[in-house]
Design a protein around this motif. Structure first.
Motif, short mmCIF file in Angstrom:
data_model
loop_
_atom_site.label_atom_id
_atom_site.label_comp_id
_atom_site.label_asym_id
_atom_site.label_seq_id
_atom_site.Cartn_x
_atom_site.Cartn_y
_atom_site.Cartn_z
N UNK B 81 50.98 42.12 44.15
CA UNK B 81 50.09 43.21 44.53
C UNK B 81 50.58 43.98 45.76
N UNK B 82 51.36 43.31 46.61
CA UNK B 82 51.81 43.98 47.84
C UNK B 82 53.13 44.70 47.64
N UNK B 83 53.94 44.25 46.66
CA UNK B 83 55.30 44.79 46.57
C UNK B 83 55.55 45.60 45.31
N UNK B 87 50.32 52.77 41.48
CA UNK B 87 49.05 53.29 41.97
C UNK B 87 48.44 52.37 43.04
N UNK B 88 48.02 52.97 44.15
CA UNK B 88 47.48 52.15 45.24
C UNK B 88 45.98 51.95 45.05
N UNK B 93 40.46 46.42 53.98
CA UNK B 93 41.49 46.95 54.86
C UNK B 93 42.92 46.74 54.33
N UNK B 94 43.09 46.17 53.12
CA UNK B 94 44.44 46.06 52.57
C UNK B 94 44.60 47.01 51.38
N UNK B 95 45.80 47.54 51.25
CA UNK B 95 46.10 48.39 50.10
C UNK B 95 46.99 47.60 49.16
N UNK B 96 46.55 47.47 47.91
CA UNK B 96 47.34 46.71 46.94
C UNK B 96 47.67 47.61 45.76
N UNK B 97 48.64 47.14 44.97
CA UNK B 97 49.06 47.94 43.82
C UNK B 97 48.27 47.53 42.59
N UNK B 98 47.69 48.52 41.89
CA UNK B 98 46.91 48.22 40.70
C UNK B 98 47.80 47.59 39.62
#
Lengths: 207, 249
Positions: B81-83, B87-88, B93-98
């Motif tokens: 999810x982080x790498x 799409x974000x 407070x965290x941004x992860x990848x869909x």
């Protein structure tokens, strides 16, 4: 070191399976009826190595020792590792049938490389032998983790970052495997040298 | 140290011909492994749960096995999810990848499905009968012998190592993170290798004395019953159906 089921893409699974089949065919040709028990016994010992946990900091890692196995067996490491991993799959459900080819390749290819690159050094004794022993452990885990990273990266571009983490996380394991293989080699050469220092029969493996 | 938990119960799956089980397991797990869609994975999972129910395993043991299997998928959940990019998606407070989350979920689904099917269809047979079944399915004889022999000696060699380790511990060996520990483990394992090597020679000589010629005969001949043929044929057809669905979708 193995990849779980369900992660890799079909081309990687098929490619790994075919290469393992080829390696195993070469390996089986090196084993005659007389030596089959030795290979089976070493395959069992390799299985046991994966159950041995050595401490590192607060946690522990299990041994792999595919480099050591490769230096002893040559091409016969392919069927030996395939057998051990199949047993692991049946008894512990580590990996499975579909990913077995890739997992065998990950561990057996570095083992065969160790046989060709490092075994000649072992015979020379002294410092050469120590260096070859260390490299046998270090490089085999390094090449295994690079192959693992490669199969992840080939599956999906999004895995590239994960693949890099895989190689990085394996660096302490490489160092420990290096020392353990080095000490194990020096022990074997003192106690029963014919295991490691035999004359080759000319087709990639004494067994 | 090496228990064969799963082959002792007495269900329909345990009694079935291992050849049929191996072939149908290979078909279903192959299709699930190659698929890239949730629908195939979910079909597979339903089939897997049905087979697990049929195998009458102790639920606790199965769950423990699944936890071990999900060690690697947990690692993917932490990294993908982080790498993964794409799409974000902002969660607090965290941004992860869909796409990263979708990928991790798909892998988890497939991995668990494959392991459950493998558990129900392959681990329900004793290892020795699997070895003979592989031979009958056309796997090279030498490979089957390797499988049977190394299975036979795994427990012996594990006990040999444990005996050496116990002796070392009685003499005051305490494993820590230092070179002495690694040297000790290396010597213990190398001694185990030396013993295995010599044991292999003794066993080989004993086998030659008893007329071993490279073949291994099984006295236990099993033929699949009509019910088994229909059942495992059905599973294989289901796998073909799933593959067709996957190719269409």
């Amino acid at each position: 070191m193995h990849i779980s089921e369900g992660i890799l893409a079909a081309p990687v699974l098929i490619g790994g399976g075919l290469l393992t089949a080829a390696g195993t065919a070469v390996g089986l040709r090196c084993i005659d009826t007389e030596r089959i028990m030795s290979v089976a016994m070493l395959s069992a010992a390799f299985f046991v190595a994966a159950l041995i946990h050595v401490p590192i900091g607060p946690g522990s890692i299990h041994l792999i020792l595919n480099g050591l196995l490769g230096m002893i067996l040559g091409w016969a490491a392919f069927p030996a590792i395939l057998t051990a991993l199949l047993l692991q799959a049946v008894l512990f459900q580590y990996g499975g049938i579909v990913v077995l080819g890739v997992n065998t390749l990950l561990q057996a290819l570095p083992a065969v490389l160790c046989y060709y690159v490092l075994r000649p050094w072992l015979v020379r004794g002294g410092r050469h032998q120590k260096i070859a022993g260390f490299l046998g452990g270090f490089l085999s885990v390094f090449v295994s983790s690079v192959l693992m990273a490669l199969s992840l990266a080939l599956t999906d571009e999004g895995f590239v970052q994960t693949a890099k983490i895989v190689v990085g996380a394996n660096i302490p394991i490489m160092i420990i495997e290096g020392f353990i293989t080095m000490f194990a080699v020096s022990f074997i050469v003192k106690v029963q040298p014919e295991i490691l220092v035999w004359k080759s029969n000319g087709h990639g493996g004494v067994l | 140290m090496i228990p064969e938990y799963f082959s002792y119960t007495d269900s329909f799956l345990h009694k079935a011909d291992p050849r049929m089980k191996i072939v149908s397991a290979a078909c279903v797990t192959g299709v699930v492994a190659f698929s890239r869609s949730y629908s195939t994975g979910i079909c597979g999972l339903i089939l897997a749960l049905f087979l697990i129910a049929l195998s009458r395993f102790d639920t606790g043991v199965v769950v423990r096995r699944l936890l071990a299997v999900n060690f690697f998928t947990a690692f993917l959940w932490l990294t993908l999810p982080l790498t993964y990019g794409g799409e974000a998606l902002t969660l607090g407070f965290v941004t992860v990848s869909r796409q990263g989350i979708a990928m991790a979920a798909l892998v988890t689904l497939k991995a668990n499905c494959i392991v459950l099917i493998f558990l129900a269809l392959v681990s329900t047979s004793p290892v020795s009968s699997l070895g003979h079944a592989l031979r009958k399915l056309g796997v090279p004889e030498k490979l089957c012998l390797l499988f049977l022999f190394s299975y036979r000696y795994v427990i012996v060699i594990a006990q040999e190592f444990q005996r050496l380790l116990r002796a070392a511990k009685i003499r005051g060996f305490i494993p820590r993170t230092n070179i002495h520990t690694y040297r000790t483990y290396a010597y213990l394992f190398a001694m185990t290798l030396v013993k295995s090597w010599n044991r292999a020679h003794r066993v080989q000589q004993a086998m030659v004395l008893r007329g071993f010629n490279g073949r291994f005969y099984s006295m236990y001949i099993q033929h699949p019953t009509a019910v088994e043929r229909v059942f495992f044929g059905g599973i294989t057809l289901l796998a073909v159906g799933m593959a067709l669905l996957e190719l269409r979708g």
